[in-house]
Design an enzyme around this catalytic site. Sequence first.
Site, mmCIF file in Angstrom:
data_model
loop_
_atom_site.group_PDB
_atom_site.id
_atom_site.type_symbol
_atom_site.label_atom_id
_atom_site.label_comp_id
_atom_site.label_asym_id
_atom_site.label_seq_id
_atom_site.Cartn_x
_atom_site.Cartn_y
_atom_site.Cartn_z
ATOM 1 N N HIS A 27 76.013 19.236 4.404
ATOM 2 C CA HIS A 27 74.820 20.088 4.421
ATOM 3 C C HIS A 27 73.567 19.235 4.618
ATOM 4 C CE1 HIS A 27 72.197 23.449 2.791
ATOM 5 N NE2 HIS A 27 71.414 22.397 2.581
ATOM 6 N N GLU A 28 73.442 18.206 3.793
ATOM 7 C CA GLU A 28 72.217 17.397 3.826
ATOM 8 C C GLU A 28 72.070 16.647 5.151
ATOM 9 O OE1 GLU A 28 69.743 17.561 1.880
ATOM 10 O OE2 GLU A 28 70.734 18.975 0.564
ATOM 11 N N HIS B 101 70.773 18.778 7.927
ATOM 12 C CA HIS B 101 69.312 18.944 8.002
ATOM 13 C C HIS B 101 68.725 17.890 8.949
ATOM 14 C CE1 HIS B 101 68.404 22.201 5.333
ATOM 15 N NE2 HIS B 101 68.964 21.635 4.284
ATOM 16 N N TYR C 188 60.486 25.007 8.032
ATOM 17 C CA TYR C 188 61.205 25.208 6.778
ATOM 18 C C TYR C 188 60.515 26.261 5.911
ATOM 19 C CZ TYR C 188 64.547 23.724 3.216
ATOM 20 O OH TYR C 188 65.578 23.673 2.305
ATOM 21 N N GLU D 62 68.397 26.348 6.600
ATOM 22 C CA GLU D 62 69.304 26.257 5.456
ATOM 23 C C GLU D 62 70.711 26.722 5.832
ATOM 24 O OE1 GLU D 62 69.810 25.266 2.339
ATOM 25 O OE2 GLU D 62 68.070 24.070 2.813
ATOM 26 N N ASP E 90 60.445 29.618 -3.117
ATOM 27 C CA ASP E 90 61.518 29.091 -2.264
ATOM 28 C C ASP E 90 61.108 29.113 -0.789
ATOM 29 O OD1 ASP E 90 64.062 28.035 -1.675
ATOM 30 O OD2 ASP E 90 64.908 30.034 -1.363
ATOM 31 N N HIS F 111 66.473 29.467 0.747
ATOM 32 C CA HIS F 111 67.825 29.330 0.192
ATOM 33 C C HIS F 111 68.386 30.683 -0.227
ATOM 34 C CE1 HIS F 111 66.167 25.250 -0.573
ATOM 35 N NE2 HIS F 111 67.397 24.857 -0.314
HETATM 36 ZN ZN LIG Z 1 69.358 22.491 2.426
#
Ligand SMILES: [Zn+2]
Length: 368
Positions: free
Chosen positions: A180-181, A184, A195, A204, A283, A288
């Site tokens: 996931h990271e 990005h 974002y 996301e 958020d 998210h």
């Molecule tokens: Zn993320």
Amino acid sequence: MAPICCIIPEHVLQNIIEVGQAPQHVLDACQSTIDQTKELHNTRIEHKQSLLAEQERPTFEVTEAVRHLNRTVYDAQHTSMRDPPRNKIMIEEGGALIPKEQDPSYDANECYIGFQKTYDFYLNFFNRDSIDGRGIGLDGFVHYSKGYQNAFWDGRQMIFGDGDGVLFNGFTDELDVIGHELTHGVVEYTSPLDYSFQSGALNESLADVFGIMIKQWGNDPANPQTAEQSDWLIGEGIWGKGVNGRALRDMKAPGTAYNDRRVGSDRQPGHWKNFQKLPLSEDKGGVHINSGIPNHAFYLASTLIGGYSWQTAGPIWYKALTCGKLRQNASFKEFAELTILNAGDHEDKIREAWKQVGYPFGEGRDEL
Ligand SMILES: [Zn+2]
């Protein structure tokens, strides 16, 4: 604004503080994690600016990518400095895993292995040589700060806290978290989606989409999982013992991943009718939260087609991301249409998947 790409959303930590049911040291860890992450946000902006200056984007793969895997795992030595020192290397590329007595948490080894699996996933199935498509080295820091309840990619390196040992376990043992990271990073180098609001939720979601594929393939590459076999859970194992939760997010059933008196509950919608219109202060407009909608579309697309997701819906999502037509502030509708455009023989199923989450997402709701 440059994104902060933490695996644990700030609103989750904020809610734990507001509910106030966790032990005091955990509540303190939540507050310090939030504060430190805000500090790091400034560093990230600088990184992003230098990244933008260094090269043109997006990058497109035109030739066969060559394997340039280059990992370094550092010990952050529990510092919370913006740039942790690089004086203590735990494993360098080609080096041996370190013995358990040197790092009982196994974090450095897990980071090293997770980087390799993520790298090889992108190389093998998407002909992509690392995050930038040009073999950029993968640097990781483990044991960041004290009780830090997060993991993130900051544009240059991946940083892992240890968790607080009560609500949050460590973050290195979930391959989908690393996938996931690092994704990005891929998004930043291809179609840097803003974002916030819908484009942020797409950012996301793309990180979850590639994270889950990396998990489906990489947890046991000799025996990978089909769409039907996958649990579709992101961050399975993140919660500490006794927390009522299966994972951080559930792409198959968004909104059901956790529900705990100390933590709160999973707020993800799985359909446009439950889209949450939120202010930027919450958020980043629900990045998210509303990501549950495109997440569920990917789950549906993969299961409607069947088989291995990285051979079916995955390449369609990748084409949408890298075709150069995904606008920085793209809406769900625009992204859905790019996948339909790139769906080839699977057009009917991709269209059906989006329809089941509310496509074409209503007219006159552009302000969402
Ligand atoms: Zn993320």
